[in-house]
Design a protein around this motif. Structure first.
Motif, PDB file in Angstrom:
ATOM      1  N   GLN A 154       0.857  -1.183   0.000  1.00 39.14           N
ATOM      2  CA  GLN A 154       0.000   0.000   0.000  1.00 39.14           C
ATOM      3  C   GLN A 154       0.897   1.238   0.000  1.00 39.14           C
ATOM      4  O   GLN A 154       1.184   1.817   1.051  1.00 39.14           O
ATOM      5  CB  GLN A 154      -0.922  -0.005   1.214  1.00 39.14           C
ATOM      6  CG  GLN A 154      -1.891  -1.189   1.214  1.00 39.14           C
ATOM      7  CD  GLN A 154      -2.802  -1.188   2.422  1.00 39.14           C
ATOM      8  OE1 GLN A 154      -2.387  -0.882   3.547  1.00 39.14           O
ATOM      9  NE2 GLN A 154      -4.060  -1.524   2.207  1.00 39.14           N
ATOM     10  N   PRO A 155       1.360   1.650  -1.172  1.00 33.15           N
ATOM     11  CA  PRO A 155       2.397   2.685  -1.254  1.00 33.15           C
ATOM     12  C   PRO A 155       1.993   4.062  -0.764  1.00 33.15           C
ATOM     13  O   PRO A 155       2.868   4.888  -0.499  1.00 33.15           O
ATOM     14  CB  PRO A 155       2.746   2.710  -2.744  1.00 33.15           C
ATOM     15  CG  PRO A 155       1.583   2.103  -3.436  1.00 33.15           C
ATOM     16  CD  PRO A 155       1.009   1.105  -2.488  1.00 33.15           C
ATOM     17  N   GLU A 213       6.806  -4.506 -17.701  1.00 33.13           N
ATOM     18  CA  GLU A 213       6.344  -5.875 -17.528  1.00 33.13           C
ATOM     19  C   GLU A 213       6.380  -6.272 -16.060  1.00 33.13           C
ATOM     20  O   GLU A 213       7.288  -5.867 -15.322  1.00 33.13           O
ATOM     21  CB  GLU A 213       7.219  -6.848 -18.323  1.00 33.13           C
ATOM     22  CG  GLU A 213       7.220  -6.596 -19.821  1.00 33.13           C
ATOM     23  CD  GLU A 213       8.109  -7.565 -20.586  1.00 33.13           C
ATOM     24  OE1 GLU A 213       8.192  -7.458 -21.817  1.00 33.13           O
ATOM     25  OE2 GLU A 213       8.743  -8.450 -19.938  1.00 33.13           O
ATOM     26  N   VAL A 214       5.422  -7.076 -15.644  1.00 29.03           N
ATOM     27  CA  VAL A 214       5.428  -7.666 -14.306  1.00 29.03           C
ATOM     28  C   VAL A 214       6.056  -9.043 -14.419  1.00 29.03           C
ATOM     29  O   VAL A 214       5.537  -9.908 -15.126  1.00 29.03           O
ATOM     30  CB  VAL A 214       3.995  -7.765 -13.733  1.00 29.03           C
ATOM     31  CG1 VAL A 214       4.012  -8.481 -12.376  1.00 29.03           C
ATOM     32  CG2 VAL A 214       3.383  -6.376 -13.583  1.00 29.03           C
ATOM     33  N   TRP A 215       7.159  -9.243 -13.711  1.00 32.19           N
ATOM     34  CA  TRP A 215       7.877 -10.515 -13.753  1.00 32.19           C
ATOM     35  C   TRP A 215       7.631 -11.297 -12.466  1.00 32.19           C
ATOM     36  O   TRP A 215       8.576 -11.789 -11.845  1.00 32.19           O
ATOM     37  CB  TRP A 215       9.370 -10.281 -13.932  1.00 32.19           C
ATOM     38  CG  TRP A 215       9.773  -9.806 -15.290  1.00 32.19           C
ATOM     39  CD1 TRP A 215       8.965  -9.407 -16.304  1.00 32.19           C
ATOM     40  CD2 TRP A 215      11.107  -9.678 -15.781  1.00 32.19           C
ATOM     41  NE1 TRP A 215       9.692  -9.021 -17.397  1.00 32.19           N
ATOM     42  CE2 TRP A 215      11.025  -9.184 -17.110  1.00 32.19           C
ATOM     43  CE3 TRP A 215      12.369  -9.915 -15.232  1.00 32.19           C
ATOM     44  CZ2 TRP A 215      12.151  -8.932 -17.890  1.00 32.19           C
ATOM     45  CZ3 TRP A 215      13.486  -9.662 -16.006  1.00 32.19           C
ATOM     46  CH2 TRP A 215      13.377  -9.181 -17.320  1.00 32.19           C
ATOM     47  N   SER A 216       6.428 -11.414 -12.052  1.00 29.91           N
ATOM     48  CA  SER A 216       6.114 -12.112 -10.804  1.00 29.91           C
ATOM     49  C   SER A 216       4.643 -12.457 -10.788  1.00 29.91           C
ATOM     50  O   SER A 216       3.839 -11.868 -11.524  1.00 29.91           O
ATOM     51  CB  SER A 216       6.468 -11.248  -9.589  1.00 29.91           C
ATOM     52  OG  SER A 216       5.832  -9.983  -9.671  1.00 29.91           O
ATOM     53  N   ASP A 217       4.280 -13.419  -9.951  1.00 29.65           N
ATOM     54  CA  ASP A 217       2.871 -13.763  -9.776  1.00 29.65           C
ATOM     55  C   ASP A 217       2.145 -12.687  -8.981  1.00 29.65           C
ATOM     56  O   ASP A 217       0.929 -12.527  -9.114  1.00 29.65           O
ATOM     57  CB  ASP A 217       2.747 -15.117  -9.071  1.00 29.65           C
ATOM     58  CG  ASP A 217       3.313 -16.249  -9.929  1.00 29.65           C
ATOM     59  OD1 ASP A 217       3.193 -16.179 -11.166  1.00 29.65           O
ATOM     60  OD2 ASP A 217       3.889 -17.204  -9.354  1.00 29.65           O
ATOM     61  N   ILE A 218       2.873 -11.987  -8.122  1.00 30.93           N
ATOM     62  CA  ILE A 218       2.312 -10.894  -7.333  1.00 30.93           C
ATOM     63  C   ILE A 218       2.635  -9.579  -8.031  1.00 30.93           C
ATOM     64  O   ILE A 218       3.786  -9.324  -8.386  1.00 30.93           O
ATOM     65  CB  ILE A 218       2.883 -10.905  -5.906  1.00 30.93           C
ATOM     66  CG1 ILE A 218       2.508 -12.211  -5.199  1.00 30.93           C
ATOM     67  CG2 ILE A 218       2.395  -9.705  -5.105  1.00 30.93           C
ATOM     68  CD1 ILE A 218       3.160 -12.394  -3.855  1.00 30.93           C
ATOM     69  N   SER A 219       1.633  -8.751  -8.229  1.00 28.94           N
ATOM     70  CA  SER A 219       1.819  -7.500  -8.962  1.00 28.94           C
ATOM     71  C   SER A 219       2.274  -6.367  -8.050  1.00 28.94           C
ATOM     72  O   SER A 219       1.819  -6.273  -6.908  1.00 28.94           O
ATOM     73  CB  SER A 219       0.518  -7.089  -9.650  1.00 28.94           C
ATOM     74  OG  SER A 219       0.139  -8.037 -10.618  1.00 28.94           O
ATOM     75  N   PRO A 220       3.153  -5.509  -8.538  1.00 31.08           N
ATOM     76  CA  PRO A 220       3.454  -4.261  -7.826  1.00 31.08           C
ATOM     77  C   PRO A 220       2.202  -3.384  -7.775  1.00 31.08           C
ATOM     78  O   PRO A 220       1.234  -3.613  -8.507  1.00 31.08           O
ATOM     79  CB  PRO A 220       4.546  -3.620  -8.682  1.00 31.08           C
ATOM     80  CG  PRO A 220       5.086  -4.722  -9.534  1.00 31.08           C
ATOM     81  CD  PRO A 220       3.936  -5.651  -9.773  1.00 31.08           C
ATOM     82  N   ALA A 221       2.239  -2.368  -6.917  1.00 25.77           N
ATOM     83  CA  ALA A 221       1.115  -1.432  -6.785  1.00 25.77           C
ATOM     84  C   ALA A 221       1.619  -0.029  -7.059  1.00 25.77           C
ATOM     85  O   ALA A 221       2.633   0.395  -6.497  1.00 25.77           O
ATOM     86  CB  ALA A 221       0.518  -1.515  -5.379  1.00 25.77           C
ATOM     87  N   ILE A 222       0.917   0.700  -7.921  1.00 28.91           N
ATOM     88  CA  ILE A 222       1.320   2.065  -8.225  1.00 28.91           C
ATOM     89  C   ILE A 222       0.152   3.004  -7.951  1.00 28.91           C
ATOM     90  O   ILE A 222      -0.999   2.715  -8.287  1.00 28.91           O
ATOM     91  CB  ILE A 222       1.800   2.194  -9.692  1.00 28.91           C
ATOM     92  CG1 ILE A 222       2.346   3.592  -9.956  1.00 28.91           C
ATOM     93  CG2 ILE A 222       0.705   1.832 -10.679  1.00 28.91           C
ATOM     94  CD1 ILE A 222       3.108   3.712 -11.255  1.00 28.91           C
ATOM     95  N   VAL A 223       0.463   4.116  -7.288  1.00 26.52           N
ATOM     96  CA  VAL A 223      -0.535   5.135  -6.986  1.00 26.52           C
ATOM     97  C   VAL A 223      -0.058   6.443  -7.610  1.00 26.52           C
ATOM     98  O   VAL A 223       1.047   6.911  -7.321  1.00 26.52           O
ATOM     99  CB  VAL A 223      -0.721   5.307  -5.464  1.00 26.52           C
ATOM    100  CG1 VAL A 223      -1.737   6.417  -5.186  1.00 26.52           C
ATOM    101  CG2 VAL A 223      -1.182   4.009  -4.828  1.00 26.52           C
ATOM    102  N   LEU A 224      -0.903   7.019  -8.468  1.00 28.28           N
ATOM    103  CA  LEU A 224      -0.561   8.280  -9.110  1.00 28.28           C
ATOM    104  C   LEU A 224      -0.938   9.451  -8.217  1.00 28.28           C
ATOM    105  O   LEU A 224      -1.977   9.432  -7.545  1.00 28.28           O
ATOM    106  CB  LEU A 224      -1.295   8.416 -10.437  1.00 28.28           C
ATOM    107  CG  LEU A 224      -0.990   7.377 -11.520  1.00 28.28           C
ATOM    108  CD1 LEU A 224      -1.729   7.730 -12.790  1.00 28.28           C
ATOM    109  CD2 LEU A 224       0.498   7.249 -11.766  1.00 28.28           C
ATOM    110  N   GLY A 225      -0.114  10.482  -8.247  1.00 28.46           N
ATOM    111  CA  GLY A 225      -0.390  11.692  -7.498  1.00 28.46           C
ATOM    112  C   GLY A 225      -1.368  12.602  -8.225  1.00 28.46           C
ATOM    113  O   GLY A 225      -1.724  12.384  -9.391  1.00 28.46           O
ATOM    114  N   ARG A 226      -1.763  13.648  -7.545  1.00 25.61           N
ATOM    115  CA  ARG A 226      -2.739  14.598  -8.087  1.00 25.61           C
ATOM    116  C   ARG A 226      -2.236  15.240  -9.375  1.00 25.61           C
ATOM    117  O   ARG A 226      -3.022  15.515 -10.291  1.00 25.61           O
ATOM    118  CB  ARG A 226      -3.035  15.674  -7.039  1.00 25.61           C
ATOM    119  CG  ARG A 226      -4.024  16.730  -7.489  1.00 25.61           C
ATOM    120  CD  ARG A 226      -4.252  17.777  -6.404  1.00 25.61           C
ATOM    121  NE  ARG A 226      -5.112  18.851  -6.879  1.00 25.61           N
ATOM    122  CZ  ARG A 226      -5.400  19.930  -6.168  1.00 25.61           C
ATOM    123  NH1 ARG A 226      -4.897  20.083  -4.947  1.00 25.61           N
ATOM    124  NH2 ARG A 226      -6.186  20.866  -6.670  1.00 25.61           N
TER     125      ARG A 226
END
Length: 228
Positions: A169-170, A206-219
Motif C-alpha cells: 500500500q504505497p 512488464e510484471v515478472w512475478s505472480d504478485i503484482s506491484p502497486a502504483i498510486v498516481l499523485g494529483r
C-alpha cells in the motif's frame, strides 16, 4: 490511467531495469528467473554488488547462478575503493544484481562514486540489472527514510517516483501521501513481497512475478489526464 511507459520514465534506452523486494528465489520456476533466461547474454559475465548481509546470496547462490548462466559470478562490495573495478565490470556484465544494505548507501555509491551524477545511460546494451530491496528503494526521485518517515532525494533513475520495497500500500505513509496530494506529477510504486517490475529498453513495462506491484498516481498526474 496513463500507460506505465508514460509514468515510469527512466534514463537511457539500453538494457533492462528490474525492481523488486528483497526476496529472490533460487528456482527456475520463478517468473523472474524464466524471463531473465530469455534475455540475458550467456557470453557475458555476471556481477553482484552485495552490501552487507543479504538473503539467499551465499555460496549456494553463486554456484547456482553461475551454473544457470554458464558464467562465473563476480561478487564485489560497493565501496569507494572498488569503484574502478566495479565500473569496468558493470559496463561488461550481461547480468547485474544489487542486493542488501541501506538506501542512502546505494544512493551515495551509485550517484556520487560510480556514475558521479545523472548518466544518460545506466546500463550497457542488452544487459539486465536486478535491484532488490533497498537498492530498488534508492532508484526514485525520492526515498522514504525508514527511521524518520521523511522523504529525501534518491538517485532519480525513475523520474517523479518514490519506490517502496516490501510495501503493498504505497500511499499509506504520511510523507508519501503528502507528496501525492501535491501538484507535481509524482507517483508511489509499492513492491510487495516477491513482486518484480521490469522496465525495458523500448519502453516496455512488464510484471515478472505472480504478485503484482502497486502504483498510486499523485494529483499532478490525475489533473494532467483530466485536464483539470
Amino acid at each position: 490511467m496513463s500507460t506505465g511507459a508514460n509514468v515510469l520514465q527512466r534514463p537511457g534506452s539500453m538494457g533492462w531495469l528490474v525492481l523488486g523486494d528483497c526476496h529472490f528465489h533460487l528456482s527456475t520456476e520463478d517468473p523472474v528467473v524464466q524471463r531473465m533466461l530469455q534475455l540475458v547474454d550467456p557470453a557475458r559475465q555476471v556481477l553482484m554488488l552485495e552490501a552487507g548481509p543479504a538473503l539467499g546470496t551465499g555460496a549456494d547462490f553463486s554456484e547456482w547462478i553461475s551454473e544457470l548462466i554458464g558464467q562465473p559470478l563476480v561478487r564485489l562490495d560497493p565501496a569507494a575503493e572498488n569503484v574502478v573495478q566495479i565500473r569496468e565490470a558493470w559496463l561488461n556484465a550481461g547480468l547485474i544484481f544489487l542486493i542488501g544494505d541501506r538506501q542512502d548507501r546505494w544512493r551515495e555509491f551509485i550517484g556520487e562514486w560510480l556514475f558521479q551524477g545523472y548518466p544518460e545511460e545506466i546500463l550497457a546494451d542488452s544487459s539486465l540489472m536486478i535491484a532488490s530491496g533497498m537498492s530498488a528503494g534508492a532508484m526514485g526521485t525520492w526515498m522514504l527514510e525508514r527511521s524518520g518517515g521523511d522523504l529525501v532525494g534518491g538517485l532519480g533513475w525513475l523520474e517523479g517516483g518514490v519506490i517502496l520495497p516490501g510495501e503493498g500500500q504505497p500511499s499509506s505513509e504520511s510523507a508519501v501521501l503528502e507528496l501525492l496530494e501535491g501538484m507535481e506529477p509524482a507517483y508511489a510504486l509499492g513492491l510487495p513481497e516477491a513482486s518484480r517490475l521490469a522496465l525495458g529498453p523500448n519502453g516496455e513495462v512488464e510484471v515478472w512475478s505472480d504478485i503484482s506491484p502497486a502504483i498510486v498516481l499523485g494529483r499532478g498526474w490525475i489533473d494532467a489526464e483530466t485536464g483539470a
